[in-house]
Motif scaffolding. Structure first.
Motif, PDB file in Angstrom:
ATOM      1  N   CYS A 239      16.623   1.666   8.001  1.00  0.00           N
ATOM      2  CA  CYS A 239      16.009   0.416   7.169  1.00  0.00           C
ATOM      3  C   CYS A 239      16.272   0.565   5.670  1.00  0.00           C
ATOM      4  O   CYS A 239      15.829   1.648   5.362  1.00  0.00           O
ATOM      5  CB  CYS A 239      14.581   0.221   7.627  1.00  0.00           C
ATOM      6  N   GLU A 274      10.104  -3.791  15.687  1.00  0.00           N
ATOM      7  CA  GLU A 274      10.502  -4.751  14.354  1.00  0.00           C
ATOM      8  C   GLU A 274      11.933  -5.506  14.685  1.00  0.00           C
ATOM      9  O   GLU A 274      12.530  -5.248  15.684  1.00  0.00           O
ATOM     10  CB  GLU A 274      10.895  -3.531  13.448  1.00  0.00           C
ATOM     11  N   CYS A 344      14.946  -4.435   7.787  1.00  0.00           N
ATOM     12  CA  CYS A 344      13.882  -4.357   8.825  1.00  0.00           C
ATOM     13  C   CYS A 344      12.521  -5.376   8.450  1.00  0.00           C
ATOM     14  O   CYS A 344      12.299  -5.143   7.140  1.00  0.00           O
ATOM     15  CB  CYS A 344      13.468  -2.888   9.125  1.00  0.00           C
ATOM     16  N   SER A 345      12.081  -5.839   9.458  1.00  0.00           N
ATOM     17  CA  SER A 345      10.882  -6.885   9.165  1.00  0.00           C
ATOM     18  C   SER A 345       9.975  -6.608  10.427  1.00  0.00           C
ATOM     19  O   SER A 345      10.417  -6.526  11.464  1.00  0.00           O
ATOM     20  CB  SER A 345      11.190  -8.369   8.825  1.00  0.00           C
ATOM     21  N   VAL A 346       8.677  -7.082  10.222  1.00  0.00           N
ATOM     22  CA  VAL A 346       7.806  -7.137  11.353  1.00  0.00           C
ATOM     23  C   VAL A 346       8.227  -8.079  12.578  1.00  0.00           C
ATOM     24  O   VAL A 346       8.629  -9.091  12.107  1.00  0.00           O
ATOM     25  CB  VAL A 346       6.385  -7.705  10.853  1.00  0.00           C
ATOM     26  N   SER A 347       8.349  -7.529  13.610  1.00  0.00           N
ATOM     27  CA  SER A 347       8.784  -8.318  14.713  1.00  0.00           C
ATOM     28  C   SER A 347       7.855  -9.338  15.214  1.00  0.00           C
ATOM     29  O   SER A 347       6.610  -8.978  15.360  1.00  0.00           O
ATOM     30  CB  SER A 347       9.371  -7.470  15.971  1.00  0.00           C
TER      31      SER A 347
END
Length: 578
Positions: A239, A274, A344-347
């Motif tokens: 990430c 994620e 990357c980001s919160v899923s």
């Protein structure tokens, strides 16, 4: 004076004896730009006032030459003639004994030209020696190398005026690359790790050098294959990382992709849920990207060609147990430099009604809020794509409606809300079978408008509503397709127009229909309109007869709604076209 005529290119030598220390031959070179001779034009040449060429001309071709024998110190005079057709095509030159131009003329005027003769010393043929200095460099394109062949000439025996260069990979069987007056030549596209042979043959007015020998050199070695040329040697990314690479010297593994050279990268982040985006948006060539879940790469998760202009970007969901193998290649066979950025980001978890068998029940007449954010695409392949929005991937959620006390008229409407800009819908009968051919209605998602479907004469039972926006994880949405919230409402009323109940005995057949649909009634049929599943009218007629045939032969296969009006009463029926 007697006229002298040359046919094509003729060489006529006139020998004149003049007392001088040195005797040599000058040349009258006659040229015609059209290539059909001088057409009657002539020129006279005098040496020391005596005519040696009287009315010289030639009748065909582009060039002819005459030799004039002279002594050192003589004076040559040319006298122009304006006779003949097309004089602007004619010109001539006087060349000295070593081929150097010393005078010119054009027979469009009568101006005389005087030239003082200087018999030049003819140089000896040049010696075939020199100092070869090939400079070999790599182009780093995977296509070989370039070489700059240069040499220092040996001036003894007469300075060379030009050089012929021979080149090849087989000693003693070289190919001429032509002549040059420069002392170097650049050759491109050499193979890697190859012995090449070359030779220069200088020449001057004295002739061509003999006894020339070959030189040789070894081209550069091929660049090493990148270490991440296979999936099991992929370079790890994380990430926030950004890696720079080039596929110029890579091989083409062609695993589910194109014939372009490719490189591999690996992503894994155990225990973390994620959404991971791999982007090539800052690369300098037409890219393609494929993500696999295994190595050897047999299970493809997602692929993308053009996301940001000609570059690629994909998003996958990591549940904390996956390892992703990312193949970076070019479209078709293109190669180039690239930048792979990983973010990357919160899923976003999938909605509870992500699948048809978990459909949310709609309360008739009550607006319900839903979302496609985080939704996946139920089904694979193209058979589950909707007729009205055949984008390969749909972020879809599901609703169900149960009808009783029919026949019923059902209207379902969706409206995007918040940041979402799509909410297409399709309605399916009785069970979770979401193939195109089973859809009762389809309304493609239009930016900021959603869709509406109205179905009439529905029998009692359960119906399923699919709501979607294009571009679900693991395929990235684009700026024009944004998943998000929407409102959905379903209204049902009893069908108010039942033609048969009014004693009109309306019938239609066959259904499905291949070519013509037959309509029969006890009263004249006033109007017939046919609509496709998008609500577009594709056929209209006014029979004004108790029976008629509607030709559907030219319509595409699929479901259609046929709207029939008799005596001011309208009925709509669904017909399948084979």
């Amino acid at each position: 004076m007697k006229k002298i005529t040359l046919l094509c290119i003729a060489f006529i030598a006139f020998a004149f004896s003049f007392q001088a220390n040195a005797q040599c031959d000058y040349t009258l070179e006659m040229n015609d730009s059209w290539g059909d001779g001088w057409n009657g034009g002539t020129v006279d040449v005098l040496v020391n006032g005596s005519v040696v060429l009287d009315e010289a001309t030639f009748t065909s071709g582009a060039q002819a030459s005459l030799i004039i024998s002279v002594n050192d110190g003589d004076q040559i005079t040319t006298m122009h003639s304006v006779d003949g057709d097309y004089p602007t095509e004619m010109s001539y030159r006087i060349l000295d004994n070593i081929g150097v131009e010393v005078g010119t003329g054009n027979p469009t005027t009568d101006i005389d030209t005087a030239i003082d003769v200087i018999c030049q010393v003819v140089p000896d043929p040049p010696l075939c020696t020199g100092s070869p200095t090939p400079s070999v460099g790599g182009t780093n394109t995977g296509l070989g190398s370039t070489v700059d062949l240069s040499w220092i000439p040996d001036g003894t025996g007469g300075a060379p005026s030009e050089y012929e260069v021979f080149f090849g990979t087989t000693s003693g069987a070289l190919t001429s690359l032509g002549t040059t007056t420069d002392e170097f030549v650049l050759i491109t596209g050499l193979e890697y790790d190859t012995m090449y042979y070359w030779m220069i043959v200088p020449s001057n007015a004295g002739g061509v050098a003999t006894g020339c020998t070959e030189w040789n050199f070894m081209s550069i070695s091929a660049p090493p294959t990148p270490t991440n040329d296979t999936c099991n040697t992929g370079i790890a990314v994380s990430c926030g990382s950004q890696v720079v690479g080039s596929t110029a010297d890579a091989a083409a593994t062609n695993t589910g992709g194109n014939d372009a050279a490719d490189l591999w990268y690996v992503y894994s982040n155990p225990g973390v849920t994620e959404d991971v985006t791999f982007s090539l948006c800052n690369s300098d060539y037409d890219t393609n990207m494929i993500v696999y879940s295994d190595c050897p790469a047999t299970t493809q998760i997602v692929t993308n060609d053009d996301f940001c202009a000609l570059q690629s970007e994909v998003t996958v969901t990591n549940t904390g147990t996956e390892t992703f193998y990312i193949m970076v290649e070019g479209y078709d066979t293109s190669t180039g430099d690239f930048i792979l950025t990983t973010t990357c980001s919160v899923s976003i978890p999938a909605p509870s009604n992500d699948n048809c068998d978990a459909s949310e029940t709609l309360t008739l007449g009550v607006s319900t809020t839903g979302t496609t954010a985080g939704a996946t695409d139920q089904g694979t392949g193209s058979d589950d794509d909707t007729d009205c929005d055949p984008f390969d991937t749909h972020a879809d959620v599901w609703y169900s409606i149960t009808l009783t006390g029919g026949p019923n008229e059902l209207t379902v409407t969706t409206t995007p809300t918040g940041t979402s800009n799509e909410a297409g819908l399709a309605i399916y009968p009785d069970e979770c079978d979401f193939l195109d051919v089973n859809a009762l209605g389809c309304a493609g998602s239009n930016s900021d408008t959603g869709g509406t479907i109205t179905l009439t004469d529905l029998a009692d039972g359960t119906y399923y509503v699919r709501v979607w926006s294009d571009g679900a994880v693991p395929v990235s949405p684009t700026a024009s397709r944004t998943e998000g919230t929407f409102d959905i409402i379903a209204d049902v009323t009893l069908s108010t127009a039942d033609i048969n109940a009014n004693g009109l005995a309306f019938t239609y057949y066959p259904n499905p229909v291949s070519s013509a649909l037959t309509l029969k009634a006890q009263k004249d049929i006033d109007n017939v309109s046919v609509y496709n599943m998008l609500g577009q009218e594709v056929l209209r007629t006014a029979p004004n007869a108790v029976d008629t045939e509607i030709s559907m032969e030219n319509l595409q296969s699929g479901a259609y709604f046929v709207k029939v009006t008799i005596g001011g009463v309208t009925e709509t029926v669904r017909v399948l076209k084979n």
